[in-house]
Each structure stands twice: as C-alpha cells, then as structure tokens.
Design an enzyme around this catalytic site. Structure first.
Site, PDB file in Angstrom:
ATOM      1  N   ILE A 116       7.117  -3.131  -3.237  1.00  0.00           N
ATOM      2  CA  ILE A 116       7.834  -3.355  -1.976  1.00  0.00           C
ATOM      3  C   ILE A 116       9.280  -3.775  -2.250  1.00  0.00           C
ATOM      4  O   ILE A 116      10.212  -3.335  -1.574  1.00  0.00           O
ATOM      5  CB  ILE A 116       7.074  -4.400  -1.120  1.00  0.00           C
ATOM      6  CG1 ILE A 116       5.691  -3.828  -0.740  1.00  0.00           C
ATOM      7  CG2 ILE A 116       7.873  -4.783   0.122  1.00  0.00           C
ATOM      8  CD1 ILE A 116       4.754  -4.808  -0.050  1.00  0.00           C
ATOM      9  N   ASP A 123      12.316 -12.125 -10.902  1.00  0.00           N
ATOM     10  CA  ASP A 123      11.028 -11.478 -11.185  1.00  0.00           C
ATOM     11  C   ASP A 123      10.600 -11.863 -12.601  1.00  0.00           C
ATOM     12  O   ASP A 123      11.432 -11.905 -13.516  1.00  0.00           O
ATOM     13  CB  ASP A 123      11.186  -9.949 -11.072  1.00  0.00           C
ATOM     14  CG  ASP A 123       9.848  -9.240 -10.852  1.00  0.00           C
ATOM     15  OD1 ASP A 123       9.710  -8.564  -9.828  1.00  0.00           O
ATOM     16  OD2 ASP A 123       8.962  -9.352 -11.722  1.00  0.00           O
ATOM     17  N   GLY A 150       6.042  -5.632 -12.127  1.00  0.00           N
ATOM     18  CA  GLY A 150       7.242  -4.803 -12.004  1.00  0.00           C
ATOM     19  C   GLY A 150       7.975  -4.747 -13.334  1.00  0.00           C
ATOM     20  O   GLY A 150       7.757  -5.591 -14.203  1.00  0.00           O
ATOM     21  N   ILE A 182       8.554 -17.881 -10.339  1.00  0.00           N
ATOM     22  CA  ILE A 182       8.688 -18.699  -9.119  1.00  0.00           C
ATOM     23  C   ILE A 182       8.050 -20.075  -9.291  1.00  0.00           C
ATOM     24  O   ILE A 182       8.256 -20.957  -8.467  1.00  0.00           O
ATOM     25  CB  ILE A 182       8.093 -17.992  -7.877  1.00  0.00           C
ATOM     26  CG1 ILE A 182       6.654 -17.534  -8.145  1.00  0.00           C
ATOM     27  CG2 ILE A 182       8.981 -16.831  -7.454  1.00  0.00           C
ATOM     28  CD1 ILE A 182       5.927 -17.023  -6.899  1.00  0.00           C
ATOM     29  N   TYR A 203      -7.230 -15.157  -2.065  1.00  0.00           N
ATOM     30  CA  TYR A 203      -5.922 -14.566  -1.727  1.00  0.00           C
ATOM     31  C   TYR A 203      -5.585 -14.842  -0.258  1.00  0.00           C
ATOM     32  O   TYR A 203      -4.459 -15.246   0.070  1.00  0.00           O
ATOM     33  CB  TYR A 203      -5.982 -13.059  -1.999  1.00  0.00           C
ATOM     34  CG  TYR A 203      -4.761 -12.266  -1.611  1.00  0.00           C
ATOM     35  CD1 TYR A 203      -3.546 -12.434  -2.267  1.00  0.00           C
ATOM     36  CD2 TYR A 203      -4.829 -11.303  -0.589  1.00  0.00           C
ATOM     37  CE1 TYR A 203      -2.432 -11.677  -1.917  1.00  0.00           C
ATOM     38  CE2 TYR A 203      -3.730 -10.535  -0.246  1.00  0.00           C
ATOM     39  CZ  TYR A 203      -2.531 -10.731  -0.907  1.00  0.00           C
ATOM     40  OH  TYR A 203      -1.435  -9.976  -0.564  1.00  0.00           O
ATOM     41  N   LYS A 229      -2.393 -17.117   0.994  1.00  0.00           N
ATOM     42  CA  LYS A 229      -1.366 -16.585   1.907  1.00  0.00           C
ATOM     43  C   LYS A 229      -1.322 -17.408   3.197  1.00  0.00           C
ATOM     44  O   LYS A 229      -0.261 -17.612   3.780  1.00  0.00           O
ATOM     45  CB  LYS A 229      -1.639 -15.106   2.200  1.00  0.00           C
ATOM     46  CG  LYS A 229      -1.348 -14.176   1.022  1.00  0.00           C
ATOM     47  CD  LYS A 229       0.157 -14.057   0.749  1.00  0.00           C
ATOM     48  CE  LYS A 229       0.472 -13.116  -0.385  1.00  0.00           C
ATOM     49  NZ  LYS A 229       1.905 -13.029  -0.690  1.00  0.00           N
ATOM     50  N   VAL A 233      -6.093   0.906  -2.829  1.00  0.00           N
ATOM     51  CA  VAL A 233      -6.971   2.080  -2.822  1.00  0.00           C
ATOM     52  C   VAL A 233      -6.216   3.423  -2.853  1.00  0.00           C
ATOM     53  O   VAL A 233      -6.601   4.325  -3.610  1.00  0.00           O
ATOM     54  CB  VAL A 233      -7.989   1.995  -1.642  1.00  0.00           C
ATOM     55  CG1 VAL A 233      -7.318   1.984  -0.287  1.00  0.00           C
ATOM     56  CG2 VAL A 233      -9.005   3.103  -1.731  1.00  0.00           C
ATOM     57  N   ARG A 248      -9.447  -0.182   7.285  1.00  0.00           N
ATOM     58  CA  ARG A 248      -8.180  -0.749   6.848  1.00  0.00           C
ATOM     59  C   ARG A 248      -7.066  -0.186   7.731  1.00  0.00           C
ATOM     60  O   ARG A 248      -7.234   0.844   8.387  1.00  0.00           O
ATOM     61  CB  ARG A 248      -7.904  -0.376   5.373  1.00  0.00           C
ATOM     62  CG  ARG A 248      -8.918  -0.970   4.389  1.00  0.00           C
ATOM     63  CD  ARG A 248      -8.816  -2.490   4.303  1.00  0.00           C
ATOM     64  NE  ARG A 248      -9.805  -3.098   3.419  1.00  0.00           N
ATOM     65  CZ  ARG A 248     -10.950  -3.642   3.819  1.00  0.00           C
ATOM     66  NH1 ARG A 248     -11.296  -3.634   5.101  1.00  0.00           N
ATOM     67  NH2 ARG A 248     -11.773  -4.203   2.957  1.00  0.00           N
TER      68      ARG A 248
END
Ligand SMILES: NC(=O)c1ccc[n+]([C@@H]2O[C@H](COP(=O)([O-])OP(=O)(O)OC[C@H]3O[C@@H](n4cnc5c(N)ncnc54)[C@H](O)[C@@H]3O)[C@@H](O)[C@H]2O)c1
Length: 328
Positions: A12, A32, A37, A70, A156, A160, A197, A221
């Site tokens: 993203i 990063d 990545g 981070i 997860y 979040k 997926v 989804r």
C-alpha cells in the site's frame, strides 16, 4: 504537504507514493524496517535517497528513506520532525502471523502505533492516518459499519482495535486529527510479495500449483482495488472535520472466496490457458465467516467511492504479475 509514510516500501505504501508522485508537489519521507518491503519495491515508484535520522533535510522532490523500526522510539521521534502528516502503514499484517505469534503482533501494532502517535504529538503534527482493517469488528452480522460494537476474532483484530482506541484518545486528549481507515481485502498491482488470497492464488496458479481454499469457500470478503484505496487515503489526508473518526474503506460487495476464485481462474485460464486445480482445505483459526462493509460514511464524509469492478481489478492484477515475471 510533507508526508511521513511508515511501511512505505510495502504494497500500500509504494502505491500511495506513486499516487503522490503523480500528483506532484509533495515531499515524502519513508520509515521502513524492510521486513517485507524492499528498496527495490520503493525504487519502482520513486527515486529516493537513503538517510540516517541525523541526515534528514525534507527537500521537496526527493523521497527520503530511513531504515528503522516503529518500535525504536528515538527514530520515530526523529523522522516525524518537520512533517505535516503521518500515514501509519507499518505493521504486523494479517491474521495468520498474529495467531502464530501474538506477542510480536501486539508489539508492532499496539506499541508501534503508540510510538507513532507520540511522535505525532511531540512534533506538533496535526494529522495522523491509521491503517486499520475489518478485523477489529470481528464476528458480527455484516455489513460492518463504524458503529457496530467490535468483537475481534484474531490477535490482529485486537491489535488494530487497540490502534483505533489510541487514535480516538489522541484526538480527544491532544487534539490530533487522527483518522482510522478500516481497509477491506486490498488487492492489485504491487502485491507480489503478499500472502493475501488474491496475490497468493495468482502466484500459485502461475507456478502451476493447486489453489487451496481454507474451509468450504463460502466465507465472504470485501475486495478493494489498490487505486481506490490510495484515493481514500489522500482524501482522508485533506478533508476537513474528520479528526477522531473511523471509516470503512471497502467495496460494499460481499463476495465468497469461492466466487472470487472462480472468476480469477476463469481470467487466468483465458490469459495463460492452463488447467488450474482448486481444492478445499481446513478452516483457518482467526478467520471470520462473513465480512463486507457498509461504506455510507466514507461516501458522505470523505466524498469517496470505489470505482474498479472485481473483474477489472483482477485482470489488472494478473497483468501486473505476468509483467513482473516477464521482466525478471
Ligand atoms: N493489504 C491488505 O489487504 C490490508 C487490509 C487491511 C489493513 N491493512 C493494513 O495496511 C497496512 C499496510 O499493509 P500492506 O498490505 O502494504 O503490507 P506490506 O507488508 O506490504 O507493507 C508493510 C510495510 O511495513 C514494513 N514494516 C513492517 N513492520 C515494521 C516495523 N516494525 N517497523 C518499520 N517498518 C515495518 C514492512 O517492511 C513493509 O514494507 C498494514 O498496517 C496492514 O495491517 C492491509
């Protein structure tokens, strides 16, 4: 605007940087740790200069890359200096890794997000965009919308949700315009390293492997194309009076994994003309049964709507994967 993008070398992040570079007039800094990545991924969308945190200058027109984590408080404070906005994408991504190692997920997604919010506060940055997900809502009757009480199923989802909680608190305690965007299942060009997926199935099919659907495939989804998503991020960066808010950013279409797979296989067989085997395996721990979003709030408050159909989006994604292989 001066943008700090954490996780800017990822799927993203690189797509967002491409969008900003195309618009022009932006200064971009990336933090990063290169856990997924890569420098090469970033180089595909922008020329950049790799710097340590003492060398930062924020020159317009040049992307600055700082390799760091981070979880490193000193680096997060340093990279935030002089920025107008933080887009916080760096994370332990996905349900599976969070079930395998919930502590790692908690550290990156809860403490990492907390560090970035602290960096925002100490550097007097007015806006903070948080990459959330449908996972905080968890096992609820869809469509998911912003007012549903959350019931995360996976670590997860829980991490979040904690991030969303801190975003809300930093608006109300410190006046920072935090915006939490709950992304659907993002797919599209740039996702070659992803294990979600669509990306996984395209890679497997092109390698001649069978595609394993977890469970019976009737789980649903909400698939959102990357360009639609990056448009939502840029709107969330500029629209007024949305501080402290959460938005569902998805397609509003409920698609079973089996339906998506049938469409993908149909397009792949037209493109690469090979037989593709699909089979059903075990259910996966932490996965919800149904998931799609009501996007009324994003439509009305952000003025955003998705434009890509699933067929068009899958075609564009397959073409990208094929080009990647041809140009290797
Ligand atoms: N892709 C999706 O379908 C989807 C859906 C919902 C939410 N999200 C969220 O969007 C964000 C971006 O996802 P993506 O698909 O681009 O993932 P990605 O794995 O492609 O990118 C994440 C980037 O963050 C970096 N990173 C990871 N941990 C880090 C750390 N501790 N310190 C510094 N950098 C770190 C990685 O090296 C990578 O470049 C994540 O927060 C993810 O949870 C993604």
């Amino acid at each position: 605007m001066k943008w700090l993008i954490t996780g800017g070398c990822g799927f993203i992040g690189t797509s967002l940087i491409r969008t900003l570079q195309d618009e022009g007039g932006h200064y971009i800094r990336v933090l990063d740790n290169l856990s997924t990545g890569t420098r090469d991924d970033l180089a595909l969308v922008a020329g950049f200069a790799e710097k340590n945190s003492a060398q930062l200058t924020a020159n317009a027109g040049q992307v600055e890359l700082v390799i760091g984590d981070i979880l490193d408080e000193t680096i997060t404070q340093a990279v935030a200096s002089g920025m107008d906005i933080i887009v916080h994408l760096a994370a332990n991504t996905g349900v599976g890794p969070s079930v395998e190692d919930p502590r790692k997920d908690c550290m990156a997604n809860v403490l990492g997000t907390f560090n970035m919010l602290e960096a925002t506060r100490h550097n007097q940055i007015s806006r903070f965009i948080f990459a959330s997900s449908g996972a905080p809502a968890g096992e609820v009757e869809p469509p998911i919308h912003e007012e549903l009480p959350p019931h995360p199923v996976s670590p997860y989802g829980a991490s979040k949700l904690a991030g969303e909680g801190y975003c809300s608190a930093y608006k109300r305690s410190f006046g920072i315009d935090t915006v939490a965007l709950r992304f659907g299942n993002v797919y599209g060009p740039g996702s070659v390293h992803k294990s979600s997926v669509v990306a996984k199935f395209i890679s497997q099919a092109l390698d001649g492997e069978a595609l394993e659907i977890f469970g019976d495939g009737a789980q649903t989804r909400d698939f959102i194309f990357i360009d639609d998503l990056t448009r939502a991020i840029t709107l969330a960066a500029t629209v007024e009076n949305i501080g402290g808010e959460t938005f569902q950013i998805a397609s509003n279409h409920e698609t079973t994994v089996s339906e998506m797979t049938r469409l993908l296989v149909e397009i792949l067989q037209q493109t690469v003309a090979e037989k593709i085997n699909v089979f059903n395996g075990e259910n996966r721990v932490g996965d919800v049964r149904r998931n799609y979003s009501d996007i009324t709030k994003a439509r009305t408050r952000l003025g955003w709507k998705p434009e890509m159909t699933l067929r068009e989006g899958l075609e564009a994604t397959i073409n990208y994967f094929l080009n990647k292989r041809t140009n290797k």
